[in-house]
Structure formats: structure tokens, C-alpha cells
Design a protein around this motif. Sequence first.
Motif, mmCIF file in Angstrom:
data_model
loop_
_atom_site.group_PDB
_atom_site.id
_atom_site.type_symbol
_atom_site.label_atom_id
_atom_site.label_comp_id
_atom_site.label_asym_id
_atom_site.label_seq_id
_atom_site.Cartn_x
_atom_site.Cartn_y
_atom_site.Cartn_z
ATOM 1 N N TYR A 171 -6.227 5.018 -2.237
ATOM 2 C CA TYR A 171 -5.299 5.462 -3.280
ATOM 3 C C TYR A 171 -5.691 6.828 -3.837
ATOM 4 O O TYR A 171 -4.854 7.712 -3.964
ATOM 5 N N VAL B 59 -9.553 0.063 -1.552
ATOM 6 C CA VAL B 59 -8.329 0.428 -2.285
ATOM 7 C C VAL B 59 -8.511 1.756 -3.011
ATOM 8 O O VAL B 59 -7.662 2.645 -2.935
ATOM 9 N N THR C 88 0.833 -1.203 0.000
ATOM 10 C CA THR C 88 0.000 0.000 0.000
ATOM 11 C C THR C 88 0.867 1.251 0.000
ATOM 12 O O THR C 88 0.640 2.187 -0.774
#
Lengths: 203, 182
Positions: free
Chosen positions: B145, B141, A107
Motif C-alpha cells: 500500500y 500490506v 487490494t
Amino acid sequence: MNYVWSFLVIFGVFFAAINGKMADCTKAVIDAAKGSVELAIGLIGIMAFWLGIMRLAEEAGLVRFLSRILQPVLRPLFPDIPKDDPALGAIVANLAANVLGLGNSATALGLKAMTELDRLNPAKKTASNAMCTFLALNTSTITLIPATIIAVRASAGSANPAEVIGTIFVATCVATIVAIVAVKTLEKLPAFKVTPSQEVQNG
Amino acid sequence: MADFFAGLLKVASDWAIPILAAGIVLIALLRKVKIYEVFIEGAKEGFNVGVRIIPYLVAILCAIALFRASGALDLLGSMIRPLTDLIGMPSEALPMALIRPLSGSGALGVMSEIMKTHGPDSFLGRVVSTMMGSSETTFYVLAVYFGSVGVSKIRHALWAGLIADMAGLLSAVWICRWVFGG
């Protein structure tokens, strides 16, 4: 995202009313809000570590080197990224970490790649094609070591916890191919075009 | 053979981070980079990134938590069940398919539950394991992000991610049927 988010909230409340689960919902939202902050704070340490290491790799010219050697593979997927740009190197670092199942480290490297892609993005606040392609690859990347799954299977008393490695590998390959086709097809649709006003306004 | 392969991968995974860190430091040292100062300078950004993603995470995780707690997923499940029956997905695996893109911990819970009732080496146990590994918590995610760079107009990213998840989940069922029978 506006519609998806509204859908989740409005339908959620609607069904909670029907199912008589309002109290559960209230608790779930409060817990989630608290959990989100804990998650984000929990990422800070590992983020700082990898951003430090990545800065070293950059200064040593390693990121650029990685970008250059992987150019032939990545170029067709990311035509908007200039030649030899360090963004490619950061993308590769994240995808490699994903394949190895490195969790939060992956990540951290991925967020580094997003920073690089943001630098190249003409319309800030709006996703670029390269960002969407990167995330499609990221969410579907081939997994070689599904560590958590193997651990859960082992603790459930499986005779062969690792036997799903093969099937997971094949299924993620299918997912990756579909992801590339999907993202490249969708980016051309008029509904997802970046409007000139977004570029002027922000660029 | 499979065990050897799995062992090898485990070693690669265990060694990757320390070797990478040491390798990068060594090469930077040879290139006369001011290691300590440069590391600190890069690491400083970590805090900002962590804080920057908070609003995005709160938005998406709260909405998902609300949706899950309302029981709307069960209804959605019974609505699309005829369709998934048609393509041969075991109905016990359907909750897994629905929750996977929304919540990683939720999916892990469903997977453990199915293994407890049906056994990890049952066909269902293998299918849900493969489903878990072949798809991703796409909503989370994307929130992290895009949140880290302040992007709120995400264009086709969500749809591409969900299509990929669907491909992963469906091919998991088919591949397990093919490899393990059932």
C-alpha cells in the motif's frame, strides 16, 4: 521502518551464522526476490480491471455519492479528508471488498484509495494520519467470509469447516476496535509527528 | 442456522464482483459516460502501480525470508513463551502468532501443519483457524500500500498494525476457549 528492516536483516544473518543456516538464507532471499516480482506482476491485471471500473464509477458520480452517504461514520476517523472528497468513497470500496473476502480485488481498490489519500497528503513520501488510519482499519477489518480457512479446514477433514466463522468475526471486531484506538493514540505521540521540514521539502 | 448463514455469505461473495461491475457500467451508461474510453484510461494506471510496488515488495519480502530461514523465529518463540504461557496461549499456537504478521503463506503452512497433527476440529485446530482469520499479513500490506504511492516514512502505521494483530491473535485464543472450551 529503517530500524525494523535493519533488525530483520542483521539478526537474521546473525542467527543464521549461529544455527548454520547460511545456505538456507541465501536461497530464501533469492526466492523471495523472485517471488516479489511475480506477485507484483500478478497484481497488474486485476489492478487494471478495477482501476478501469473505479474510473467509470467516478465519472458516473458513484464514488462521490458513496462518500457523501458514509460521511457521518467516517468523518470522525478521517478528520483530515475534506467533505465529500472521493477518497472516502474509495476507502469504503476497499473495506467492503475486504469484508467480503475478495482478495486481490480488495487490494486493487485499496491501492486506489491510497492514490486518493496521497493526493491530499501535504508531505509526500511521509505517511499522513489518514493513510495510517486507513491501513489500521484495512489490516484489521471484520471478515465475514474466511474462504481460504474454510477450504483448508474442509480438506483436512473437518466435520464442520465453517464453525470458525463466528469466532473469527468476534476476534476481528476486537482487533478493529483496538486498531482504531491504537492508531488514534499513536498519531498524537511526538515520536510520530510529521516534522515541518518534511512538509516544506515535499509540499 | 450457521450453515445457512455461511451459505448466504458464500453467495454474496460469489456475486459481489460481477454484480458490482455490471451495476457500475449500467449507471455510467445512464449518466452518458463514454464507457470504453474511460475504462481504458483508468486501466492504464494498473501497470504503473504494479511496477511501482516492486522495490518495496522486494525489500520487505527478502528481509522477512532471511529472518525466517535463519531460525531466529524459534529463538524469539522460546524467549516469549513464558509470557504467552502466562496469558493462556497454547504453546503449539505460538509459532502461528509469530509468523502471522510476517508471512501469509507461512502462516497458512503452520495452520495446515497443526490441523494435520491435531485435527481441524481439535481445540488447537479451531484456535489456529481463528488466529489466521483475525489478523493480517501486516508487513506485506504496508509494503504494497505505501509502496504504491511512494511513501517510505510510514510513521506509526506499522505499530498500529502490529498492535491490532496482537489483539486479534490473543482474542482468538480467548474467544475459542470461551466458545469451544479447552
